[in-house]
Design a protein around this motif. Structure first.
Motif, short mmCIF file in Angstrom:
data_model
loop_
_atom_site.label_atom_id
_atom_site.label_comp_id
_atom_site.label_asym_id
_atom_site.label_seq_id
_atom_site.Cartn_x
_atom_site.Cartn_y
_atom_site.Cartn_z
N MET A 1 -7.52 48.15 65.19
CA MET A 1 -8.73 47.61 64.59
C MET A 1 -9.78 48.74 64.52
N ASP A 2 -10.46 48.81 63.42
CA ASP A 2 -11.45 49.87 63.22
C ASP A 2 -12.82 49.41 63.72
N VAL A 3 -13.11 49.71 64.98
CA VAL A 3 -14.37 49.27 65.59
C VAL A 3 -15.59 49.86 64.89
N ILE A 4 -15.44 51.02 64.32
CA ILE A 4 -16.58 51.68 63.68
C ILE A 4 -17.03 50.86 62.46
N SER A 5 -16.12 50.50 61.59
CA SER A 5 -16.48 49.74 60.40
C SER A 5 -16.91 48.32 60.73
N ILE A 6 -16.27 47.71 61.70
CA ILE A 6 -16.61 46.34 62.08
C ILE A 6 -18.00 46.27 62.67
N LEU A 7 -18.35 47.22 63.54
CA LEU A 7 -19.64 47.17 64.20
C LEU A 7 -20.78 47.65 63.32
N SER A 8 -20.47 48.35 62.26
CA SER A 8 -21.55 48.87 61.43
C SER A 8 -21.18 48.83 59.95
N PRO A 9 -21.34 47.67 59.32
CA PRO A 9 -21.02 47.58 57.90
C PRO A 9 -21.91 48.47 57.03
N LYS A 10 -23.05 48.95 57.56
CA LYS A 10 -23.90 49.81 56.74
C LYS A 10 -23.34 51.22 56.58
N SER A 11 -22.16 51.46 57.11
CA SER A 11 -21.52 52.76 56.91
C SER A 11 -21.09 52.95 55.45
N THR A 12 -21.24 51.91 54.61
CA THR A 12 -20.84 52.04 53.21
C THR A 12 -21.64 53.11 52.48
N PHE A 13 -22.82 53.51 53.00
CA PHE A 13 -23.59 54.57 52.33
C PHE A 13 -22.81 55.88 52.29
N ILE A 14 -21.88 56.07 53.23
CA ILE A 14 -21.08 57.30 53.25
C ILE A 14 -20.29 57.42 51.95
N ILE A 15 -19.72 56.31 51.52
CA ILE A 15 -18.93 56.31 50.29
C ILE A 15 -19.85 56.24 49.07
N ARG B 1 -15.73 57.82 76.45
CA ARG B 1 -16.57 56.68 76.05
C ARG B 1 -17.80 57.15 75.28
N TYR B 2 -17.57 58.07 74.34
CA TYR B 2 -18.62 58.62 73.49
C TYR B 2 -18.32 58.31 72.03
N PHE B 3 -19.37 58.21 71.24
CA PHE B 3 -19.25 58.15 69.79
C PHE B 3 -19.95 59.39 69.25
N VAL B 4 -19.26 60.18 68.45
CA VAL B 4 -19.82 61.40 67.86
C VAL B 4 -19.33 61.54 66.42
N CYS B 5 -20.01 62.38 65.67
CA CYS B 5 -19.62 62.68 64.30
C CYS B 5 -19.53 64.20 64.14
N SER B 6 -18.58 64.61 63.33
CA SER B 6 -18.40 66.04 63.06
C SER B 6 -18.21 66.24 61.57
N LEU B 7 -18.73 67.36 61.07
CA LEU B 7 -18.61 67.71 59.66
C LEU B 7 -17.89 69.05 59.58
N ASP C 1 -25.10 53.08 65.02
CA ASP C 1 -26.29 52.97 64.17
C ASP C 1 -27.15 54.23 64.26
N LEU C 2 -27.29 54.76 65.46
CA LEU C 2 -28.07 55.99 65.65
C LEU C 2 -27.47 57.14 64.85
N TRP C 3 -26.16 57.31 64.94
CA TRP C 3 -25.48 58.37 64.21
C TRP C 3 -25.55 58.15 62.71
N LEU C 4 -25.38 56.91 62.26
CA LEU C 4 -25.42 56.65 60.82
C LEU C 4 -26.80 56.94 60.24
N THR C 5 -27.84 56.62 60.98
CA THR C 5 -29.20 56.97 60.54
C THR C 5 -29.34 58.48 60.47
N PHE C 6 -28.84 59.18 61.48
CA PHE C 6 -28.88 60.64 61.49
C PHE C 6 -28.12 61.20 60.28
N LEU C 7 -26.91 60.70 60.03
CA LEU C 7 -26.11 61.20 58.93
C LEU C 7 -26.78 60.95 57.58
N LYS C 8 -27.39 59.79 57.43
CA LYS C 8 -28.06 59.48 56.17
C LYS C 8 -29.18 60.47 55.89
#
Length: 101
Positions: A1-15, A52-58, A90-97
């Motif tokens: 199960m993709d916890v990232i997409s389930i917990l944050s549907p606003k990730s659609t801005f990435i696409i 037990r961390y959530f991080v993003c990398s580019l 949510d914190l990371w998605l705001t940062f990424l946006k």
């Protein structure tokens, strides 16, 4: 199960906004990684179970090197429950946006 997409549907801005296409989801006992890409960059949203961390990398696709953020990225915070995971996503998605727009 993709916890990232389930917990944050606003990730659609990435696409939609950033024009990064969903490439794959990697699930293992180490964690969950959502991978998005375009012609020049690859974005990884990672929940690392062991730490037990959530991080993003580019990453730059031409060189394969990790891209340094222009602004200060959120500090990794040990996640205790799903509510804290949702907050970190949510914190990371705001940062990424802000960082990638």
């Amino acid at each position: 199960m993709d916890v990232i997409s389930i917990l944050s549907p606003k990730s659609t801005f990435i696409i939609n906004d950033l024009r990064l296409a969903f490439i794959e989801i990697k699930c293992s006992r180490e964690g969950v990684i959502d991978v998005y890409s375009n012609d020049s960059q690859k974005l990884q949203l990672e929940f690392l179970q062991e730490y037990r961390y959530f991080v993003c990398s580019l990453f730059d696709l031409n060189s394969g090197k990790k891209v340094q953020w222009k602004n200060k990225a959120p500090e990794p915070k040990k996640i205790i429950d799903l509510e804290e995971l949702e907050e970190q996503i949510d914190l990371w998605l705001t940062f990424l946006k802000n960082e990638l727009s």
